[in-house]
Structures are given as structure tokens and as C-alpha cells.
Design a protein around this motif. Structure first.
Motif, short mmCIF file in Angstrom:
data_model
loop_
_atom_site.label_atom_id
_atom_site.label_comp_id
_atom_site.label_asym_id
_atom_site.label_seq_id
_atom_site.Cartn_x
_atom_site.Cartn_y
_atom_site.Cartn_z
N ASP A 151 3.16 9.88 0.21
CA ASP A 151 1.77 10.31 0.20
C ASP A 151 1.01 9.47 -0.82
O ASP A 151 1.32 9.50 -2.01
CB ASP A 151 1.68 11.80 -0.18
N TYR A 158 -2.83 6.76 -1.36
CA TYR A 158 -4.11 6.26 -0.87
C TYR A 158 -4.12 4.73 -1.00
O TYR A 158 -3.54 4.17 -1.93
CB TYR A 158 -5.27 6.81 -1.70
N PHE A 209 -6.97 1.37 -0.79
CA PHE A 209 -8.40 1.07 -0.90
C PHE A 209 -8.64 -0.42 -0.68
O PHE A 209 -7.78 -1.26 -0.96
CB PHE A 209 -8.91 1.41 -2.31
N TYR A 257 -11.64 -2.88 -2.18
CA TYR A 257 -12.80 -3.02 -3.04
C TYR A 257 -13.38 -4.41 -2.86
O TYR A 257 -12.66 -5.38 -2.63
CB TYR A 257 -12.39 -2.83 -4.52
N MET A 306 -17.33 -4.00 -9.22
CA MET A 306 -16.38 -3.63 -8.19
C MET A 306 -16.97 -2.49 -7.36
O MET A 306 -17.35 -1.45 -7.92
CB MET A 306 -15.08 -3.20 -8.84
N LEU A 332 -16.47 0.07 -3.94
CA LEU A 332 -15.55 0.59 -2.94
C LEU A 332 -16.07 0.27 -1.54
O LEU A 332 -17.22 0.53 -1.23
CB LEU A 332 -15.40 2.10 -3.10
N ARG A 385 -11.49 3.51 2.18
CA ARG A 385 -10.22 4.05 1.69
C ARG A 385 -9.47 4.70 2.85
O ARG A 385 -10.08 5.15 3.82
CB ARG A 385 -10.45 5.05 0.56
N PHE A 388 -10.45 -7.03 -2.89
CA PHE A 388 -9.18 -6.59 -3.44
C PHE A 388 -8.64 -5.41 -2.67
O PHE A 388 -9.36 -4.44 -2.40
CB PHE A 388 -9.33 -6.18 -4.91
N ARG A 421 -3.05 3.41 -4.75
CA ARG A 421 -3.20 4.43 -5.79
C ARG A 421 -1.88 5.17 -5.97
O ARG A 421 -1.34 5.72 -5.02
CB ARG A 421 -4.29 5.42 -5.42
N ASN A 466 -2.84 8.42 -10.11
CA ASN A 466 -4.19 7.92 -9.85
C ASN A 466 -4.45 6.55 -10.45
O ASN A 466 -5.60 6.15 -10.57
CB ASN A 466 -5.26 8.91 -10.32
N LYS A 467 -3.40 5.85 -10.83
CA LYS A 467 -3.54 4.48 -11.30
C LYS A 467 -3.67 3.56 -10.10
O LYS A 467 -2.96 3.73 -9.11
CB LYS A 467 -2.31 4.12 -12.12
N LEU A 468 -4.59 2.60 -10.16
CA LEU A 468 -4.75 1.64 -9.09
C LEU A 468 -3.95 0.38 -9.39
O LEU A 468 -4.05 -0.17 -10.49
CB LEU A 468 -6.22 1.27 -8.91
N PHE A 495 -3.68 -3.38 -8.01
CA PHE A 495 -4.46 -4.31 -7.22
C PHE A 495 -3.65 -5.51 -6.77
O PHE A 495 -2.73 -5.96 -7.47
CB PHE A 495 -5.66 -4.82 -8.03
N GLY A 496 -4.04 -6.07 -5.62
CA GLY A 496 -3.54 -7.36 -5.22
C GLY A 496 -4.31 -8.45 -5.96
O GLY A 496 -5.18 -8.16 -6.80
#
Lengths: 113, 115
Positions: free
Chosen positions: A31, A33, A35, A37, A45, A47, A50, A91, A95, A99-101, A103-104
Motif C-alpha cells: 500500500d 502512493y 506522484f 511532480y 515543485m 504536484l 498522484r 520527477f 511515498r 510519508n517520506k517522498l 524521488f527519481g
């Protein structure tokens, strides 16, 4: 640990055409998320879209849509009817449960008039 | 609704000097994040606050970086002493902190150049 990979450092599209940006990720969670951006040259940045992993239906936002393939751990962004204002760095982000993102490295999209 | 505010927008310092960045999140957002974005890379989380408590600071170089969010609203990130490799954009983001409302909203960032 989760990782996000964007294999296209740069892409170019003609105005009014369609372009697809690729993203793959790795995780053992079920489970989560995902995104996309957008970061224009001003560097704010924004959004774009999502996707919740438990939803099979691909998310859409006006001209932006995703192709979410959970089994393949793929999350691509399709931009239809490309506009000059779409030119930016895009990007993909994952998540985590806290709740830390993550990124690529980003894809720089150029839109040719 | 006002967005995430950050100041200053740009800062140039010499190595070994100190610098501080300020962030004011969207009103009512419980969670605040500081990211470091080195040129050509995606942002990397430095520290995450939930109200005034730290949730994750695993990638914060604690020998030189510190951050606080004393009243659970605005936050300050400090670097002391700065190194050349700290040159980057420092992004602040906030989110409501409630399940189902985890989207993060970013500020304009502070661009730091260390000479």
C-alpha cells in the motif's frame, strides 16, 4: 529500501503532440502512493498527479494521465496535447509509510513550438 | 490559501560560515519537511517533523545541520559550518498530516551557494 528510477534524463516533444515519461520503482510494500511532480525553471515543485497503489484505475488530471502497472512496478506519465508551459523537469516520487517522498533523478522535458 | 513560504530565496556564503533558512508551512499543516536538492538530482529528505516532533532525520548530517520547529508551525534549518558540497537548493514542504491527505506542497526553495 525503496528506489525510484527515471531512465530518460531528457525528452523532447512537439507542441500539441503526446509524450510519455517513464518511471519504475522498487518496494516490498503493498500500500503506497506514487506522484509526478513538475519543477519549472523557477524551481517551485508542483504536484501534477498522484496514484494510490490499491486503486487499479489509472489517475487522470486533464491532459495528464498515468499508466500504473503494479506488478511491473511501473508508473509512466502521459502528457497529451503538449503545451509550451509543460516544459520543465518532471520527477517521479514514491511515498513511504512514514510519508517520506523518495524521488527519481528527473526527466527534463522540452516542448518544441 | 497561502502556500509554503521560504526565505531567503538566495544565499551566498563562504565555506565554514553559518547559514539559516526559514520556512512557514501552509496554515494547519501538521507535517513539515526539509529536502536538499543538489543540481541534477532529485530532492532528498533531510528531516521530517510531525507538529514539533521529529519523525525522520536519518539523512540529516547532524554534525553540521540542525533544524527546529518549536511551536509546531514555522521551522528553521541551520548549517554550521558550511562545506562546498552543501551548495544546493533547500526545499521546504508541508502536508496536512492526516491519512488520505498526505500530498506534500512545496515552497519556492532557498538556493545556497558555498564558495
Amino acid at each position: 529500501a525503496q528506489t525510484v528510477t527515471q531512465s530518460q534524463p531528457e525528452m523532447s516533444v512537439q507542441e500539441a503532440e503526446t509524450v510519455t515519461l517513464s518511471c519504475t520503482y522498487d518496494t516490498s510494500e503493498s500500500d503506497y502512493y506514487l506522484f509526478w511532480y513538475k519543477q519549472p525553471p523557477s524551481r517551485q515543485m508542483i504536484l501534477v498527479i498522484r496514484q494510490e497503489a490499491y486503486k487499479q484505475q489509472n489517475a487522470t488530471e486533464n491532459r495528464f494521465s498515468v499508466n500504473f502497472q503494479k506488478a511491473a512496478k511501473s508508473f509512466s506519465l502521459k502528457i497529451s496535447d503538449s503545451q509550451l508551459g509543460d516544459a520543465a523537469m518532471y520527477f517521479c516520487a514514491y511515498r513511504t509509510v512514514t510519508n517520506k517522498l523518495i524521488f527519481g533523478t528527473g526527466t527534463l522535458l522540452a516542448v518544441q513550438p | 490559501e497561502a502556500g509554503v513560504a521560504q526565505s531567503p530565496r538566495y544565499k551566498i556564503i563562504e565555506k565554514r560560515q553559518s547559514v539559516a533558512f526559514w520556512c512557514n508551512p501552509i496554515s494547519g499543516h501538521a507535517t513539515l519537511y526539509w529536502y536538499q536538492q543538489i543540481l541534477g538530482q532529485g530532492p532528498k529528505l533531510l528531516i521530517q517533523f510531525q507538529n514539533n516532533g521529529v519523525v525522520d532525520d536519518s539523512q540529516l548530517p547532524k554534525d553540521r545541520f540542525s533544524a527546529e520547529r518549536l511551536k509546531g508551525v514555522d521551522s528553521t534549518l541551520k548549517i554550521q559550518p558550511a562545506k562546498l558540497e552543501d551548495s544546493a537548493v533547500y526545499l521546504c514542504a508541508s502536508s496536512p498530516g492526516r491519512r488520505g491527505q498526505e500530498t506534500q506542497y512545496f515552497g519556492p526553495g532557498t538556493r545556497l551557494l558555498v564558495l
